[in-house]
Scaffold this motif. Structure first.
Motif, PDB file in Angstrom:
ATOM      1  N   LEU A  78      29.745  59.888  41.383  1.00  0.00           N
ATOM      2  CA  LEU A  78      28.781  59.559  42.439  1.00  0.00           C
ATOM      3  C   LEU A  78      28.423  58.078  42.437  1.00  0.00           C
ATOM      4  O   LEU A  78      27.275  57.709  42.623  1.00  0.00           O
ATOM      5  CB  LEU A  78      27.513  60.406  42.295  1.00  0.00           C
ATOM      6  CG  LEU A  78      27.697  61.924  42.378  1.00  0.00           C
ATOM      7  CD1 LEU A  78      26.380  62.630  42.233  1.00  0.00           C
ATOM      8  CD2 LEU A  78      28.365  62.311  43.680  1.00  0.00           C
ATOM      9  N   SER A 111      20.318  60.332  43.789  1.00  0.00           N
ATOM     10  CA  SER A 111      19.920  61.250  44.849  1.00  0.00           C
ATOM     11  C   SER A 111      18.407  61.412  44.894  1.00  0.00           C
ATOM     12  O   SER A 111      17.814  61.542  45.959  1.00  0.00           O
ATOM     13  CB  SER A 111      20.566  62.620  44.629  1.00  0.00           C
ATOM     14  OG  SER A 111      21.956  62.541  44.741  1.00  0.00           O
ATOM     15  N   GLY A 126      24.729  67.792  48.058  1.00  0.00           N
ATOM     16  CA  GLY A 126      26.139  67.655  47.688  1.00  0.00           C
ATOM     17  C   GLY A 126      26.772  68.968  47.274  1.00  0.00           C
ATOM     18  O   GLY A 126      26.675  69.967  47.979  1.00  0.00           O
ATOM     19  N   TYR A 127      27.403  68.945  46.104  1.00  0.00           N
ATOM     20  CA  TYR A 127      28.170  70.105  45.649  1.00  0.00           C
ATOM     21  C   TYR A 127      27.292  71.326  45.408  1.00  0.00           C
ATOM     22  O   TYR A 127      27.792  72.446  45.266  1.00  0.00           O
ATOM     23  CB  TYR A 127      28.923  69.770  44.359  1.00  0.00           C
ATOM     24  CG  TYR A 127      28.051  69.796  43.120  1.00  0.00           C
ATOM     25  CD1 TYR A 127      27.977  70.941  42.331  1.00  0.00           C
ATOM     26  CD2 TYR A 127      27.271  68.702  42.752  1.00  0.00           C
ATOM     27  CE1 TYR A 127      27.175  70.992  41.211  1.00  0.00           C
ATOM     28  CE2 TYR A 127      26.469  68.745  41.642  1.00  0.00           C
ATOM     29  CZ  TYR A 127      26.413  69.893  40.866  1.00  0.00           C
ATOM     30  OH  TYR A 127      25.602  69.941  39.764  1.00  0.00           O
ATOM     31  N   PRO A 142      22.011  65.975  41.220  1.00  0.00           N
ATOM     32  CA  PRO A 142      23.240  66.716  40.928  1.00  0.00           C
ATOM     33  C   PRO A 142      23.335  67.121  39.461  1.00  0.00           C
ATOM     34  O   PRO A 142      24.133  67.980  39.115  1.00  0.00           O
ATOM     35  CB  PRO A 142      24.350  65.730  41.293  1.00  0.00           C
ATOM     36  CG  PRO A 142      23.710  64.386  41.231  1.00  0.00           C
ATOM     37  CD  PRO A 142      22.269  64.574  41.586  1.00  0.00           C
ATOM     38  N   SER A 187      24.091  61.066  52.926  1.00  0.00           N
ATOM     39  CA  SER A 187      22.852  61.475  53.579  1.00  0.00           C
ATOM     40  C   SER A 187      22.222  60.311  54.342  1.00  0.00           C
ATOM     41  O   SER A 187      21.809  60.453  55.491  1.00  0.00           O
ATOM     42  CB  SER A 187      21.887  62.010  52.517  1.00  0.00           C
ATOM     43  OG  SER A 187      20.630  62.246  53.069  1.00  0.00           O
ATOM     44  N   SER A 207      28.641  58.653  46.606  1.00  0.00           N
ATOM     45  CA  SER A 207      27.353  59.251  46.274  1.00  0.00           C
ATOM     46  C   SER A 207      26.857  60.108  47.426  1.00  0.00           C
ATOM     47  O   SER A 207      27.088  59.805  48.599  1.00  0.00           O
ATOM     48  CB  SER A 207      26.329  58.166  45.957  1.00  0.00           C
ATOM     49  OG  SER A 207      25.933  57.526  47.147  1.00  0.00           O
ATOM     50  N   TYR A 208      26.166  61.179  47.071  1.00  0.00           N
ATOM     51  CA  TYR A 208      25.606  62.055  48.096  1.00  0.00           C
ATOM     52  C   TYR A 208      24.512  61.337  48.878  1.00  0.00           C
ATOM     53  O   TYR A 208      24.308  61.580  50.059  1.00  0.00           O
ATOM     54  CB  TYR A 208      25.048  63.329  47.458  1.00  0.00           C
ATOM     55  CG  TYR A 208      26.111  64.197  46.827  1.00  0.00           C
ATOM     56  CD1 TYR A 208      27.277  64.506  47.525  1.00  0.00           C
ATOM     57  CD2 TYR A 208      25.954  64.699  45.548  1.00  0.00           C
ATOM     58  CE1 TYR A 208      28.249  65.301  46.959  1.00  0.00           C
ATOM     59  CE2 TYR A 208      26.926  65.501  44.969  1.00  0.00           C
ATOM     60  CZ  TYR A 208      28.078  65.801  45.669  1.00  0.00           C
ATOM     61  OH  TYR A 208      29.043  66.587  45.109  1.00  0.00           O
ATOM     62  N   GLN A 211      28.025  73.342  53.300  1.00  0.00           N
ATOM     63  CA  GLN A 211      27.830  71.888  53.179  1.00  0.00           C
ATOM     64  C   GLN A 211      28.775  71.139  54.104  1.00  0.00           C
ATOM     65  O   GLN A 211      29.996  71.272  54.000  1.00  0.00           O
ATOM     66  CB  GLN A 211      28.072  71.467  51.723  1.00  0.00           C
ATOM     67  CG  GLN A 211      27.883  69.978  51.459  1.00  0.00           C
ATOM     68  CD  GLN A 211      26.466  69.495  51.714  1.00  0.00           C
ATOM     69  OE1 GLN A 211      26.063  69.275  52.852  1.00  0.00           O
ATOM     70  NE2 GLN A 211      25.697  69.336  50.649  1.00  0.00           N
ATOM     71  N   LEU A 261      32.405  65.555  39.854  1.00  0.00           N
ATOM     72  CA  LEU A 261      31.796  64.956  41.031  1.00  0.00           C
ATOM     73  C   LEU A 261      32.707  63.919  41.663  1.00  0.00           C
ATOM     74  O   LEU A 261      33.491  63.265  40.969  1.00  0.00           O
ATOM     75  CB  LEU A 261      30.466  64.298  40.643  1.00  0.00           C
ATOM     76  CG  LEU A 261      29.380  65.262  40.144  1.00  0.00           C
ATOM     77  CD1 LEU A 261      28.227  64.513  39.527  1.00  0.00           C
ATOM     78  CD2 LEU A 261      28.895  66.126  41.288  1.00  0.00           C
ATOM     79  N   VAL A 285      22.185  65.794  50.918  1.00  0.00           N
ATOM     80  CA  VAL A 285      22.086  65.072  49.652  1.00  0.00           C
ATOM     81  C   VAL A 285      22.264  66.016  48.462  1.00  0.00           C
ATOM     82  O   VAL A 285      22.506  65.580  47.345  1.00  0.00           O
ATOM     83  CB  VAL A 285      20.743  64.312  49.562  1.00  0.00           C
ATOM     84  CG1 VAL A 285      19.614  65.240  49.186  1.00  0.00           C
ATOM     85  CG2 VAL A 285      20.844  63.147  48.591  1.00  0.00           C
TER      86      VAL A 285
END
Lengths: 322, 378, 396
Positions: free
Chosen positions: A256, A123, C204-205, A160, A286, A281-282, C212, A277, C202
């Motif tokens: 992720l 991230s 995320g959690y 994260p 994004s 992946s975040y 979110q 998680l 980005v």
């Protein structure tokens, strides 16, 4: 009222449709998780082997030229409470009740190493606007370059695992994080934490080797004697110990999209403060949004053309009015 | 300065001076050392001196089973005072196979006589493990198995002391696969006894225990394995002279390497100090001399005082670090960090919000007046 | 006054004139100076000397308020340009220039406060340096668009300066090309106001599920435009009462109806998204965050109720509705960036007093500059029969 809500919404929907057709329809713009780099290196942290000696904490300080961090009044001993911009690696302890049983949830204790996990799809790298955080295409180390950094701390907020940390106490701050001793690798050395670990709880190796080692350790029957390597996979520097009972979870295998530092433990990772998680992946979510909206600047350019045309029409009208 | 009782003590000390062939000064030094070893408060050395000088010597019966006589050897080499003087003069050693001049039936007769004479009052010391397999036939003395001898002698003893790791839990003879079924004294007797484990144990830990018994008529406080807490209350790791190297992450990686020569921590070589309770770093190994104990000479502790460690774990196996239980000075998984609201900033925020709300309300009211058609057009 | 004609061409903005030294301007100046003091401290000793931000909350009020909410509050110019130039509703033209001025200040100061907040501000140009700039980063897009938009806005506003200094040629040139800048001036804020929402994706959690969602950019954009309209209503009612100008209630009512349309869309999307992703239950089971969620929603919903039908023409309803919209939009952003940001156990953040004073000082400076500029530049539309008004404003 000459403008109706309907008109406005129609116009807004039209704009949205432009974006939608240029972006979402094109699957090439959807960005999946990144893949593990070909020669990825990483660490294995086996919490059941860790005895909490903190040799890795000290080794990390020496290798990265970091001064001790104090959390007591005496300022005699290096006592960091957490990783920070001045401490890249810390051993933390889970404790419950009397704490007497190692790697046990109830009345037990367990250690955990907190340092950068070197995500496969980080991230922080996705977040960084100036490429100060980068992931090496070969070995996958997530590195930081202060000369590029603008200090926006988006990486700090985005990670994260809460790994990149910022220096708030200086007018010339930097981000501090584990970079897997990338400055030592060209000298043929391995990460200092793994080199100094007396039990092999922190073990250096290629991700492939580490995965093999994880499989081997998990295959051993609890209680049977197993040889554990120290420093790096294949070092031959071994000691024997009874195989522990692991929880059925390799942290970093899937989190992720995976990490290059992976962890084994005898207690659930949630107890060790590691977040649960998803696999996606975040950064991929994004970046999919970003690519969809702005991929190749197609949508913005089309939108700009429309907007300029409309503005031109309107400005003519206004001039006519005046 | 001296009152009567002090003079009485002096008289006792005169006797001991003659009896032990040691000067008063040396004797008092011995008593002080005993008191210090046991961690007794100031003044206890006087009580000890008094007890040693005046009380009737306790009768001691010393049994040998599966052992190497190392414990006795170690005891014989204690020099403050020389132990033979002590065990012959301070205690009444009525039966000890290694030190007896007598042999055969004569020796057995002495044991029986002592047991009869001091019934319920003698101290039984056991050196060596007791084989239990196949009816205990693997160790016999005078036609009796160790099992029988132990039970017979323990029946009328005032107290039983197991000296050495073998007597404590089986020690070296009980190492897997333990062909003779070697066991410790407590296990065989089915009741807890005082144990002085070690291979060999430091003689002063034994002597202190005996002197404690003599002075206070009871055995010292022990831990769950029967070990006197004054000697076995702390991990070797806690008082180890190399501890600083451990904390700094400086380990000898192999025997003879640079770190080993520099005196780095021996943990990585398999030192069991972190899981072994003993006072070796403090009183060292017997009376050998300055700095002499295994870790001091560069060899990892093998954990000889610790059941399940000594003679059970491999030399190079790593110790489980017990100093962390109960845990000390580790950052918790969650540490509270950051600044919460302080009075000034929250008051400012509340003030601003209040002012904004107030201003908004006033403006809204004024605007309301404007809405009023009567007032809108002046 | 409320019988003002809907269209009043030709509308000519003019400087209001009057004294620049009033209690309001003096207080604003003092607050600005206090902020300067703390900013000096920040640049000498580092961010920690002034702020309470930490590694758990690396972004404090300087980002959440000054940048995220600040630029949303500065969307008046953007929203009005959208309405007047893109949707071609010329009758709202009188509201454009004041809105633009407020936007100009909001954004310029937002951009400036980014500089205070950046740890290594001297490297800022890296964002525009090829090879270093990282287009995948949402932050990159926000930074570039905001920077460009600030420049575009200065160009858009430059005719007011040219008027003041009498540079006719420049004014004509800029006005001739204005349509292009207007196009950019709508595109750029659309991009970065939505991306301010994307910034959170980005995380995320770490952002509570009630906030979110991949639709964050859309929700941020819709609420930003609505806030832009609300700000126009708010500023216009304030300016007309503060400077005793002609009321623009009729025009504002039209804007309010547009705003309500956006608000309705926002709420439908917000709840629709929560319903589709099965997160509606969290709105009741998240404790304090549930409360914040409903507080937000209440502020969003109030204008919808309040500004129905004829009530839209009442100045008081307009004002309250606009404020409610602004508070709702502000809360939504504050929640997203700070309150619902669950950075991990153990972390606490609350702005320090110096940190707040910098934010307050910035707002004060903005108000101060606005007052000064409308008095010396042709921005607002004074009542025609108005020597008395100017005198009254001066006396204030």
């Amino acid at each position: 009222m000459t403008i109706s809500r309907r008109n406005f919404l129609k116009a807004a929907a039209g704009g949205g449709a432009v974006l939608a057709t240029t972006g979402v329809a094109d699957p090439a713009l959807a960005r999946p998780n990144l893949e593990m780099p070909p020669k990825a290196i990483g660490l294995l942290y086996d919490a059941t082997l860790c005895v909490g000696c903190k040799a890795c904490v000290v080794a990390c300080r020496e290798a990265n030229d970091l001064s001790p961090v104090f959390s007591t009044d005496e300022k005699l001993w290096d006592t960091p409470l957490d990783i920070s911009a001045y401490t890249f690696n810390v051993i933390k302890m889970y404790k419950d009740g009397s704490g007497e049983h190692k790697d046990q949830l109830k009345d037990g204790h367990a250690f955990v190493k907190r340092s950068c996990l070197h995500c496969v799809d980080p991230s922080c790298v996705s977040a960084c606007p100036v490429s100060a955080m980068e992931k090496n295409a070969e070995n996958g180390i997530v590195s930081y370059d202060a000369d590029r950094c603008i200090g926006c701390r988006y990486c700090v907020a985005a990670c994260p695992y809460g790994v990149p940390r910022f220096q708030y106490d200086t007018p010339k701050p930097k981000i501090g994080k584990c970079e897997l001793c990338r400055h030592r690798l060209p000298e043929g050395k391995i990460a200092a934490c793994a080199e100094k670990c007396p039990t092999g709880a922190t073990l250096f190796g290629t991700v492939e080797q580490i995965k093999g080692e994880i499989a081997r350790r998990r295959a051993a029957k609890p209680g049977e004697m197993v040889a554990y390597e120290r420093q790096r996979v294949g070092s031959g520097d071994t000691h024997e110990k009874k195989a522990p009972l692991y929880v059925n979870h390799v942290y970093g295998e899937k989190e992720l999209g995976g990490t290059q530092m992976m962890m084994l433990s005898g207690v659930p990772f949630v107890a060790l403060g590691m977040p649960e998680l998803p696999e996606r992946s975040y950064s991929s979510i994004s970046e999919t949004i970003q690519h969809t909206l702005y991929g190749g600047l197609i949508a913005p350019v089309v939108a700009l053309g429309g907007l300029v045309a409309l503005a031109w029409r309107a400005s003519k009208n206004h001039q006519d009015e005046e | 300065m001296y009152d009567d009782s002090a003079r009485e003590d002096d008289a006792g000390l005169d006797v001991i001076e003659r009896k032990l062939g040691m000067s008063r000064r040396n004797f008092l030094q011995f008593c002080t050392a005993m008191a210090a070893t046991m961690g007794l408060p100031a003044g206890a050395e006087a009580a000890i001196a008094q007890a040693v000088a005046t009380k009737e010597r306790p009768s001691v019966i010393w049994l040998h089973f599966q052992e190497c006589t190392g414990c006795t050897e170690s005891l014989l080499r204690a020099e403050h005072p020389t132990i033979e003087k002590l065990i012959l003069e301070v205690i009444s050693l009525d039966y000890h196979e290694s030190l007896f001049a007598a042999a055969g039936h004569q020796a057995e007769a002495a044991r029986h006589a002592a047991m009869a004479r001091h019934k319920g009052k003698y101290l039984l010391v056991v050196e060596g493990a007791i084989p239990t397999k196949d009816g205990g036939i693997y160790c016999k003395i005078g036609g009796k198995t160790a099992l029988e001898l132990l039970k017979e002698c323990a029946a009328d003893a005032a107290a039983v002391v197991a000296i050495g790791s073998c007597a404590s839990w089986g020690g070296m003879p009980s190492t897997k696969p333990n062909p003779t079924g070697s066991s410790g004294v407590a296990e065989v007797l089915g009741k807890p006894v005082v144990t002085i484990p070690g291979c060999p144990p430091n003689p002063y830990n034994f002597l202190s225990t005996v002197v404690h018994f003599l002075t206070f008529a009871k055995l010292p406080e022990v831990d769950h394995l029967g070990r006197p807490k004054f000697a076995y209350g702390r991990l070797v790791h806690e008082n180890c002279e190399r501890r600083a190297h451990y904390d700094a992450g400086r380990f000898a990686m192999e025997f003879g390497d640079d770190g080993h020569r520099k005196g780095y921590c021996l943990y990585k070589l398999g030192c069991k100090g972190p899981e072994t309770y003993a006072n070796c770093p403090s009183i060292l190994f017997g009376d050998v001399g300055s700095g002499s104990w295994p870790v001091g000479t560069g060899h990892p502790c093998i954990g000889c005082t610790e059941k399940g460690v000594g003679f059970a774990k491999g030399i190079h196996e790593l110790a489980d670090v017990k100093t962390v239980v109960p845990p000390v000075s580790y950052p918790r998984i969650v540490e509270e960090q950051g600044m919460g609201a302080d009075f000034a900033s929250s008051a400012t925020l509340v003030g601003i919000a209040g002012a904004a709300a107030g201003a908004g309300a006033i403006i809204a009211r004024n605007l309301g007046k404007r809405d009023d058609p009567d007032q809108a057009d002046e | 006054m409320s019988i003002q004609k809907p269209l009043s061409p030709p509308h000519r903005p003019a400087p209001l004139g009057g004294s620049l030294v009033t209690p309001v301007t003096v207080i604003c100046a003092v607050l600005s100076l206090i902020a300067v003091y703390f900013l000096a401290k920040r640049f000498i000793f580092g961010l920690g000397a002034v702020t309470n931000i930490n590694d758990g909350f690396p972004w404090g009020v300087w980002i959440a308020w000054d940048v995220v909410i600040g630029t949303a509050l500065a969307c008046g110019g953007y929203s009005m340009a959208l309405l007047v130039y893109i949707l071609n509703k010329g009758r709202y033209h009188p509201l454009v220039r004041p809105a633009l001025l407020a936007s100009l200040f909001g954004y310029t100061l937002g951009g400036a406060s980014v500089m205070f907040d950046l740890g290594r501000y001297w490297n800022f140009y890296h964002i525009f340096t090829p090879g270093l700039a990282h287009p995948d980063s949402v932050m990159f897009e926000v930074a570039v668009c905001i920077s460009l938009y600030i420049m575009v806005m200065w160009v858009e506003f430059s005719p007011a300066f040219f008027d003041r200094f009498g540079w006719k040629g420049m004014k004509t040139l800029v006005e001739r090309l204005m349509f292009a800048f207007i196009g950019l001036g709508v595109l750029l804020p659309s991009m970065h106001q939505s991306s301010l929402g994307s910034l959170l994706v980005v995380f995320g959690y770490q952002i509570h599920p009630l906030w979110q969602t991949p639709l964050l950019p859309l929700l941020f954009l819709l609420s930003a435009i609505a806030m832009g309209f609300a700000v126009v209503v708010f500023e216009s009612t304030l300016a007309t009462s503060g400077f005793r100008l002609k009321s623009e209630t009729r025009l504002l009512a039209g804007i309010a109806s547009v705003m309500n349309g956006l608000l309705a869309a926002y709420l439908v999307i917000r709840f629709g998204d929560l319903a589709v992703s099965g997160k509606l239950g969290l709105a009741f089971s998240s404790g304090f965050l549930s409360l914040m969620f409903w507080l937000e929603i209440a502020f969003f919903a109030l204008p919808l109720v309040l500004l129905q039908g004829a009530r839209r023409n009442r100045a008081r309803c307009l004002f309250i509705g606009a404020v409610s919209m602004l508070v709702g939009g502000g809360l939504y952003r504050m929640d997203g960036f700070l309150v619902a940001y669950q950075t991990g156990a153990g972390w606490t953040y609350f702005p320090s007093l110096p940190e707040l004073m910098v934010t307050i000082g910035l707002i004060a400076f903005e108000v101060l500059a606005y007052i000064v500029l409308v008095r010396v530049l042709p921005v607002l539309h004074p009542n025609k029969s108005e020597p008395a008004v100017a005198a009254a404003a001066a006396a204030e």
